[in-house]
Design a protein around this motif. Structure first.
Motif, PDB file in Angstrom:
ATOM      1  N   ALA A 214       0.729  -1.449  -0.055  1.00 16.59           N
ATOM      2  CA  ALA A 214      -0.232  -0.095   0.418  1.00 16.59           C
ATOM      3  C   ALA A 214       0.159   1.148   0.209  1.00 16.59           C
ATOM      4  O   ALA A 214       1.905   0.839   0.159  1.00 16.59           O
ATOM      5  N   ALA A 215       0.017   2.122  -0.388  1.00 16.87           N
ATOM      6  CA  ALA A 215       0.790   3.663  -0.568  1.00 16.87           C
ATOM      7  C   ALA A 215       1.402   4.031   0.777  1.00 16.87           C
ATOM      8  O   ALA A 215       2.885   4.959   1.396  1.00 16.87           O
ATOM      9  N   VAL A 216       0.680   3.679   2.015  1.00 10.64           N
ATOM     10  CA  VAL A 216       1.414   3.944   3.490  1.00 10.64           C
ATOM     11  C   VAL A 216       1.875   2.471   3.401  1.00 10.64           C
ATOM     12  O   VAL A 216       0.987   1.095   3.743  1.00 10.64           O
ATOM     13  N   SER A 217       3.815   2.851   3.898  1.00 14.83           N
ATOM     14  CA  SER A 217       4.363   1.642   4.241  1.00 14.83           C
ATOM     15  C   SER A 217       4.466   1.173   5.627  1.00 14.83           C
ATOM     16  O   SER A 217       3.333   1.760   6.521  1.00 14.83           O
ATOM     17  N   CYS A 218       4.857  -0.167   6.200  1.00 17.30           N
ATOM     18  CA  CYS A 218       5.371  -0.396   7.276  1.00 17.30           C
ATOM     19  C   CYS A 218       5.984   0.412   8.159  1.00 17.30           C
ATOM     20  O   CYS A 218       5.563   0.545   9.135  1.00 17.30           O
ATOM     21  N   ASN A 219       7.058   1.023   7.302  1.00 15.39           N
ATOM     22  CA  ASN A 219       7.677   1.208   7.670  1.00 15.39           C
ATOM     23  C   ASN A 219       7.267   2.641   8.518  1.00 15.39           C
ATOM     24  O   ASN A 219       7.031   3.127   9.689  1.00 15.39           O
ATOM     25  N   ALA A 220       6.225   3.700   7.604  1.00 12.96           N
ATOM     26  CA  ALA A 220       5.710   4.282   8.135  1.00 12.96           C
ATOM     27  C   ALA A 220       4.068   3.967   9.262  1.00 12.96           C
ATOM     28  O   ALA A 220       4.422   5.704  10.042  1.00 12.96           O
TER      29      ALA A 220
ATOM     30  N   ILE B 256      -1.607   8.595  15.256  1.00 14.96           N
ATOM     31  CA  ILE B 256      -2.498   8.227  14.757  1.00 14.96           C
ATOM     32  C   ILE B 256      -3.274   8.643  14.203  1.00 14.96           C
ATOM     33  O   ILE B 256      -4.018   8.409  13.262  1.00 14.96           O
ATOM     34  N   ARG B 257      -3.592  10.101  14.223  1.00 13.81           N
ATOM     35  CA  ARG B 257      -4.245  11.083  13.469  1.00 13.81           C
ATOM     36  C   ARG B 257      -3.854  10.931  11.927  1.00 13.81           C
ATOM     37  O   ARG B 257      -4.674  10.738  11.365  1.00 13.81           O
ATOM     38  N   THR B 258      -2.135  10.880  12.002  1.00 13.82           N
ATOM     39  CA  THR B 258      -1.877  10.817  10.601  1.00 13.82           C
ATOM     40  C   THR B 258      -1.550  10.352  10.086  1.00 13.82           C
ATOM     41  O   THR B 258      -2.032  10.223   8.391  1.00 13.82           O
ATOM     42  N   LEU B 259      -1.310   8.919  10.878  1.00 17.68           N
ATOM     43  CA  LEU B 259      -1.884   7.450   9.991  1.00 17.68           C
ATOM     44  C   LEU B 259      -3.249   7.676   9.255  1.00 17.68           C
ATOM     45  O   LEU B 259      -3.026   6.334   8.511  1.00 17.68           O
ATOM     46  N   ASN B 260      -4.222   7.480  10.304  1.00 15.82           N
ATOM     47  CA  ASN B 260      -5.497   7.674   9.691  1.00 15.82           C
ATOM     48  C   ASN B 260      -5.664   8.529   9.015  1.00 15.82           C
ATOM     49  O   ASN B 260      -6.573   7.798   7.790  1.00 15.82           O
ATOM     50  N   SER B 261      -5.602   9.866   8.709  1.00 20.09           N
ATOM     51  CA  SER B 261      -5.019  10.829   7.337  1.00 20.09           C
ATOM     52  C   SER B 261      -4.742  10.566   6.292  1.00 20.09           C
ATOM     53  O   SER B 261      -4.963  10.307   5.145  1.00 20.09           O
ATOM     54  N   GLN B 262      -3.999   9.002   6.394  1.00 21.61           N
ATOM     55  CA  GLN B 262      -2.621   9.684   5.316  1.00 21.61           C
ATOM     56  C   GLN B 262      -3.690   7.505   4.415  1.00 21.61           C
ATOM     57  O   GLN B 262      -3.374   7.353   3.792  1.00 21.61           O
ATOM     58  N   ALA B 263      -4.494   6.958   5.054  1.00 17.98           N
ATOM     59  CA  ALA B 263      -4.732   6.067   4.934  1.00 17.98           C
ATOM     60  C   ALA B 263      -5.911   5.900   3.874  1.00 17.98           C
ATOM     61  O   ALA B 263      -7.321   5.934   5.065  1.00 17.98           O
TER      62      ALA B 263
ATOM     63  N   GLN C  57      -6.467  -1.420   4.687  1.00 16.13           N
ATOM     64  CA  GLN C  57      -6.004  -2.806   5.036  1.00 16.13           C
ATOM     65  C   GLN C  57      -4.727  -3.093   5.612  1.00 16.13           C
ATOM     66  O   GLN C  57      -4.120  -3.918   5.911  1.00 16.13           O
ATOM     67  N   GLY C  58      -4.022  -2.163   4.557  1.00 19.15           N
ATOM     68  CA  GLY C  58      -2.082  -2.397   4.599  1.00 19.15           C
ATOM     69  C   GLY C  58      -2.277  -1.868   5.868  1.00 19.15           C
ATOM     70  O   GLY C  58      -0.936  -2.875   6.937  1.00 19.15           O
ATOM     71  N   VAL C  59      -2.488  -0.761   6.892  1.00 21.68           N
ATOM     72  CA  VAL C  59      -2.060  -0.599   8.204  1.00 21.68           C
ATOM     73  C   VAL C  59      -2.406  -1.041   8.617  1.00 21.68           C
ATOM     74  O   VAL C  59      -1.765  -1.174   9.955  1.00 21.68           O
ATOM     75  N   CYS C  60      -4.003  -1.806   8.375  1.00 22.58           N
ATOM     76  CA  CYS C  60      -4.445  -2.843   9.812  1.00 22.58           C
ATOM     77  C   CYS C  60      -3.451  -4.081   9.399  1.00 22.58           C
ATOM     78  O   CYS C  60      -3.286  -4.118  10.596  1.00 22.58           O
TER      79      CYS C  60
END
Length: 111
Positions: free
Chosen positions: A19-25, A51-58, A65-68
């Motif tokens: 996904a565009a949001v990597s596990c590294n992020a 958490i807010r940043t991650l939620n807004s990026q995904a 699904q990738g973040v999950c």
């Protein structure tokens, strides 16, 4: 326990998701939450910011699904006490973020 969690987060930091949001992020954004998950107490402000940043990026289903999956892999590979798991599960609500999935080793990230 703490060193095991740190090692798991470091391993995930080198894993790239599709996904565009990597596990590294994901690891970078959630790392400030580690102290709360392990010890409880006050949720660090930089944890909620992550958490807010991650939620807004995904924003897309693939990203969510990738973040999950990254979160699920992080908590599924460690023997959490019920208190640690409760702390992790309470983070989104304590930070005022409504995630479309639960932070749990049994979460189905495909839905």
């Amino acid at each position: 326990m703490r060193s095991l969690l740190l090692a798991l987060f470091l391993v995930l930091a080198f894993h790239r998701g599709e996904a565009a949001v990597s596990c590294n992020a994901v690891v970078g954004d959630l790392y400030p939450c580690l102290s709360y998950v392990v010890q409880g107490g006050n949720v660090p402000a930089n944890c909620c910011n992550g958490i807010r940043t991650l939620n807004s990026q995904a924003q897309t289903p693939v990203d969510r699904q990738g973040v999950c999956r990254c979160i699920k892999n992080a908590i599924g590979g460690v023997s959490f006490s019920s208190n640690n798991l409760n702390n992790a599960q309470s983070l989104p609500a304590k930070c005022g973020v409504n995630l479309p999935y639960s932070i749990s080793p049994s979460t189905n990230c495909d839905r």
